[in-house]
Design an enzyme around this catalytic site. Sequence first.
Site, PDB file in Angstrom:
ATOM      1  N   ILE A 148      -3.053 -13.294  -4.474  1.00  0.00           N
ATOM      2  CA  ILE A 148      -4.196 -13.358  -5.382  1.00  0.00           C
ATOM      3  C   ILE A 148      -4.687 -11.952  -5.709  1.00  0.00           C
ATOM      4  O   ILE A 148      -4.785 -11.098  -4.831  1.00  0.00           O
ATOM      5  CB  ILE A 148      -5.374 -14.128  -4.721  1.00  0.00           C
ATOM      6  CG1 ILE A 148      -4.929 -15.501  -4.228  1.00  0.00           C
ATOM      7  CG2 ILE A 148      -6.559 -14.225  -5.690  1.00  0.00           C
ATOM      8  CD1 ILE A 148      -4.449 -16.437  -5.281  1.00  0.00           C
ATOM      9  N   GLU A 156      10.103   3.367   6.627  1.00  0.00           N
ATOM     10  CA  GLU A 156       9.870   1.924   6.795  1.00  0.00           C
ATOM     11  C   GLU A 156      10.676   1.440   8.000  1.00  0.00           C
ATOM     12  O   GLU A 156      11.858   1.742   8.108  1.00  0.00           O
ATOM     13  CB  GLU A 156      10.271   1.183   5.514  1.00  0.00           C
ATOM     14  CG  GLU A 156      10.387  -0.334   5.635  1.00  0.00           C
ATOM     15  CD  GLU A 156       9.121  -1.016   6.153  1.00  0.00           C
ATOM     16  OE1 GLU A 156       8.023  -0.697   5.672  1.00  0.00           O
ATOM     17  OE2 GLU A 156       9.246  -1.850   7.075  1.00  0.00           O
ATOM     18  N   ILE A 189       0.840  -1.203   0.000  1.00  0.00           N
ATOM     19  CA  ILE A 189       0.000   0.000   0.000  1.00  0.00           C
ATOM     20  C   ILE A 189       0.878   1.257   0.000  1.00  0.00           C
ATOM     21  O   ILE A 189       0.703   2.153  -0.826  1.00  0.00           O
ATOM     22  CB  ILE A 189      -0.967   0.001   1.216  1.00  0.00           C
ATOM     23  CG1 ILE A 189      -1.858  -1.257   1.205  1.00  0.00           C
ATOM     24  CG2 ILE A 189      -1.808   1.273   1.249  1.00  0.00           C
ATOM     25  CD1 ILE A 189      -2.704  -1.436  -0.042  1.00  0.00           C
ATOM     26  N   SER A 247      -7.538  -8.290   3.208  1.00  0.00           N
ATOM     27  CA  SER A 247      -7.890  -8.806   1.886  1.00  0.00           C
ATOM     28  C   SER A 247      -9.197  -8.143   1.468  1.00  0.00           C
ATOM     29  O   SER A 247     -10.100  -8.004   2.292  1.00  0.00           O
ATOM     30  CB  SER A 247      -8.069 -10.319   1.962  1.00  0.00           C
ATOM     31  OG  SER A 247      -8.459 -10.811   0.705  1.00  0.00           O
ATOM     32  N   CYS A 274      22.580 -22.357  -2.928  1.00  0.00           N
ATOM     33  CA  CYS A 274      22.985 -21.023  -3.389  1.00  0.00           C
ATOM     34  C   CYS A 274      23.184 -20.034  -2.243  1.00  0.00           C
ATOM     35  O   CYS A 274      23.817 -19.011  -2.441  1.00  0.00           O
ATOM     36  CB  CYS A 274      21.995 -20.468  -4.419  1.00  0.00           C
ATOM     37  SG  CYS A 274      20.376 -20.039  -3.756  1.00  0.00           S
ATOM     38  N   VAL A 316       8.651   4.588  13.353  1.00  0.00           N
ATOM     39  CA  VAL A 316       8.190   5.850  13.943  1.00  0.00           C
ATOM     40  C   VAL A 316       7.919   5.656  15.435  1.00  0.00           C
ATOM     41  O   VAL A 316       7.216   4.722  15.814  1.00  0.00           O
ATOM     42  CB  VAL A 316       6.926   6.340  13.219  1.00  0.00           C
ATOM     43  CG1 VAL A 316       6.345   7.578  13.900  1.00  0.00           C
ATOM     44  CG2 VAL A 316       7.231   6.626  11.748  1.00  0.00           C
ATOM     45  N   SER A 375      -1.662 -14.794   0.074  1.00  0.00           N
ATOM     46  CA  SER A 375      -2.015 -15.772  -0.972  1.00  0.00           C
ATOM     47  C   SER A 375      -1.626 -15.325  -2.370  1.00  0.00           C
ATOM     48  O   SER A 375      -1.737 -16.105  -3.318  1.00  0.00           O
ATOM     49  CB  SER A 375      -3.522 -16.055  -0.943  1.00  0.00           C
ATOM     50  OG  SER A 375      -3.927 -16.424   0.347  1.00  0.00           O
ATOM     51  N   HIS A 434      -7.898 -10.625  -6.368  1.00  0.00           N
ATOM     52  CA  HIS A 434      -9.310 -11.008  -6.296  1.00  0.00           C
ATOM     53  C   HIS A 434     -10.130 -10.234  -7.323  1.00  0.00           C
ATOM     54  O   HIS A 434      -9.851  -9.071  -7.603  1.00  0.00           O
ATOM     55  CB  HIS A 434      -9.850 -10.741  -4.893  1.00  0.00           C
ATOM     56  CG  HIS A 434      -9.184 -11.579  -3.844  1.00  0.00           C
ATOM     57  ND1 HIS A 434      -9.531 -12.886  -3.618  1.00  0.00           N
ATOM     58  CD2 HIS A 434      -8.176 -11.302  -2.975  1.00  0.00           C
ATOM     59  CE1 HIS A 434      -8.760 -13.384  -2.651  1.00  0.00           C
ATOM     60  NE2 HIS A 434      -7.929 -12.439  -2.237  1.00  0.00           N
TER      61      HIS A 434
END
Lengths: 416, 482
Positions: B47, B31, B12, B337, B442, B172, B45, B49
Amino acid sequence: MSYDVIVIGGGPAGLAAAVAAWDDGCRSICIVERDRELGGILNQCIHNGFGLHHFKEELTGPEYAERFVDLLKQTGVDVKIDAMVLTITPEKEVHIVSKAGGYEILQAKSVVLAMGCRERTRGAIAIPGARCAGIYTAGAAQRYLNIEGYMVGKRVVILGSGDIGLIMARRMTLEGAKVLACVEVLPYSGGLTRNIVQCLNDFDIPLYLSHTITDIQGKGRVERVVVSAVDEKRNPIPGTEMEFDCDTVLLSVGLIPENELSRSAGIEIDPRTQGPVVDEDFMTSIPGVFACGNVVHVHDLVDFVTAESQRAGKAAAAYCRSGSPTSETVLSMKNGDGVGYTVPQHIRLDDVEGSVPVFFRVRAISHDKKIVVRDDEGQIIASFPREHLAPGEMENIKLPRVLLERAHGGLTVSVE
Amino acid sequence: MYDVTIIGCGVIGASIAYTLSQYKLNVLVLERENDVATGTTKANSAIVHAGYDPEPGTLMAKLNVRGCAMMEDLTRRLSVEYKRVGSLVLAFDEADRATLQHIYENGIANGVPGLEMISAEKAREMEPALADTVVAALWAPSAGIVDPWGLCIAEAEVAVRNGVTLKLRSGVSAIRDLGEHYEIETASGTYESRYIVNCAGLWCEDICNMTGGAPFTTTPSRGEYYLLDKSSGNTVSRVIFQCPSKVGKGVLVAPTVHGNLIVGPNAEDIADPFDVSCTAPGLAEVATAARKSVPNVNLRDSIRNFAGVRANTNMSDFMIEPSKTSPRMLQVCGIKSPGLASSPAIAEYAAEQLEAMMGVKFEKNENFVDGRTQVRFRKMSPAEKAELVAKNPLYGRVICRCETITEGEIVDAIHSPIPPCSIDGIKRRAGAGMGRCQGGFCGPRVLEILSRELGLDRKDILQDKDGTIIITGETKTGGAKA
């Protein structure tokens, strides 16, 4: 560019196959190795115990590899290192890519698959708990210690008693780490007896059989694991929990033959071994494509990898000279009671010279039994007494051609 | 002084940053973690939707359908993996059939294109692996699958490339409203900003509490998953849902854009939003539910279990509006979701809200450069591969053998606009370690490349978040001396 024989993988299997093909008269051979050096996983197995059968002396992994690399240097076999095979087509075109050579398509008359195996991971066995760092497969930890020179933890719990886990218990201890426990879900160890004695018992590391890790806790790094006893169905028994404060979990929970290239080429895979279905010369379902070593089935001893790979390499050279074997009689091999699989899965009788070694693993520990080979009519073809049988130790028997000729239909190997 | 500060860089925050970077604005993104896309964005998931679940008239309904429609074009521009595979919702009994009818009507009201109620026979014809017990299904051709962290990283990268400032490790701790602007205290220093966008996901409520109190409560809801090997990737070719219930959309079985099969999630309310542990009962619940839809799903092909935490709140709809207690802060809260599917539309809507709050119409940034390209060696034809390796031999060295990821791709990722400092950061950008050996082979080599390219000691390379130490010291004879 074309070769008679292209060997995929430069570990012990690939090295032995290439040298054997050369010794059999083949003069156009190439090994393709993805790592920066030949020798495969032997390079990080710095402990001893290799070569007792093949060289009749005790070598370390790198020494064992070196013997074969030295033999290879006396041949004219081409070697491509740091080169990855991307595809093998059913027509035996081998696509490889490397920093040095770019993208190359090599045409082979015969291909020997010797890609080895990989370790099962945490995801494969759904160990619950936090998603923290400090959880390594034993082989990855071995690489960090023995190749890179770094420690991966200070207080260690090992899940699974496979040989690499046992070896790493000793190795981590020698490097100053505290190995708190080795935890095995089965009622017996999956490793060699000599490794239990030399790597756990000699260092007072407890082996908890019929136990498993039921929780891993920790924020950044592992802080604690919970170990529980399990019942016969391997379900944790409530109330048996033990907590270990540790920062590291090593997983030694099995090896899987690495056959993605084989599958994409359309080679038939045996669900029991997860390796290609092979005949007595280790030829797969595609004529001219052979497979040997851990890519066929997981071995405990490199000496047997070598023996099997020499047979495959020699057969690959013969294939280049005279094409497909033409045996009319094909005996299928089946696993009967107490036996998990057999390699080979079938024998082309007319092509057998002398005898055929048959490899397999038993399903359970037992004492004073017989390994019995019967044909499809129930007739006993051969019988081999054994004082001790264990799933952790690969078994082998030799079936002479004279006995095989008596068989009607296929053969079944059982423990009786 | 920044015009807008976005708190949180999940999908978002990144979408909003990407959208705002197209205007003449001075934008800061804060962040808490050492990389973007580390919360709910990286464990869900995956997806897109179609938009038949939300109740008609809600913001969620509008933004879901719009986001789903935007996704194909957006992911193509940003070189993010996406496939419009469609989804089936299965009914197993008459009650389910009634639910199907309800969500079908929802979908029609919401403007979901192509919705169709289909028979069990038709569903099994489309997906032969479905259970015999299926009695009917709802087919939504517009649903899709996407690389969720890939989308977030791509949007954040383009935003940064276009002048947005991203501060990592900048959780924050306090916000002071000084009337004309805010002072935002973080782990990396104090920043000043006229406006704030609160899209801190599971921690939105904490941010609200720094600015006068939260109008909602958060209940973290954990979902556990299996990720199956590519050999199981074709078990189904569409997203297979069961009927939704109060706790969520239920356990799905779906292909991933990477070629694996994803199975999950369950839903369990938990206290700690950081708790992404898997549990034996949780995984068992997922396994049982998945087998109801696809009886032969081969969980022995599992290569990884993981858990994600949903930012569930006591609000039934998304909240995208100015804070009542601190009116220069835009709340983008309660994004559960279908947040991922809605994200492009949420960003568009959030930008409109900000314009209203500021009382201006944003001026286009004419220097804005959209789009992103990424080399994906494994997806190329032999001729393209040959050409690429001839140009740059680093693309000829395969580091991750399971996924065929080259050193060139890893080096590209390290020198991207948001350089990762961890092995998992490389995994999320280049795909190394995503495969069946899970980085067993790896991992050490990726660590070596990270250390070389970043000029860091190998001991300082992390697995993932801060604290996820890989190397604890040298052996007695030790350490690779570079």
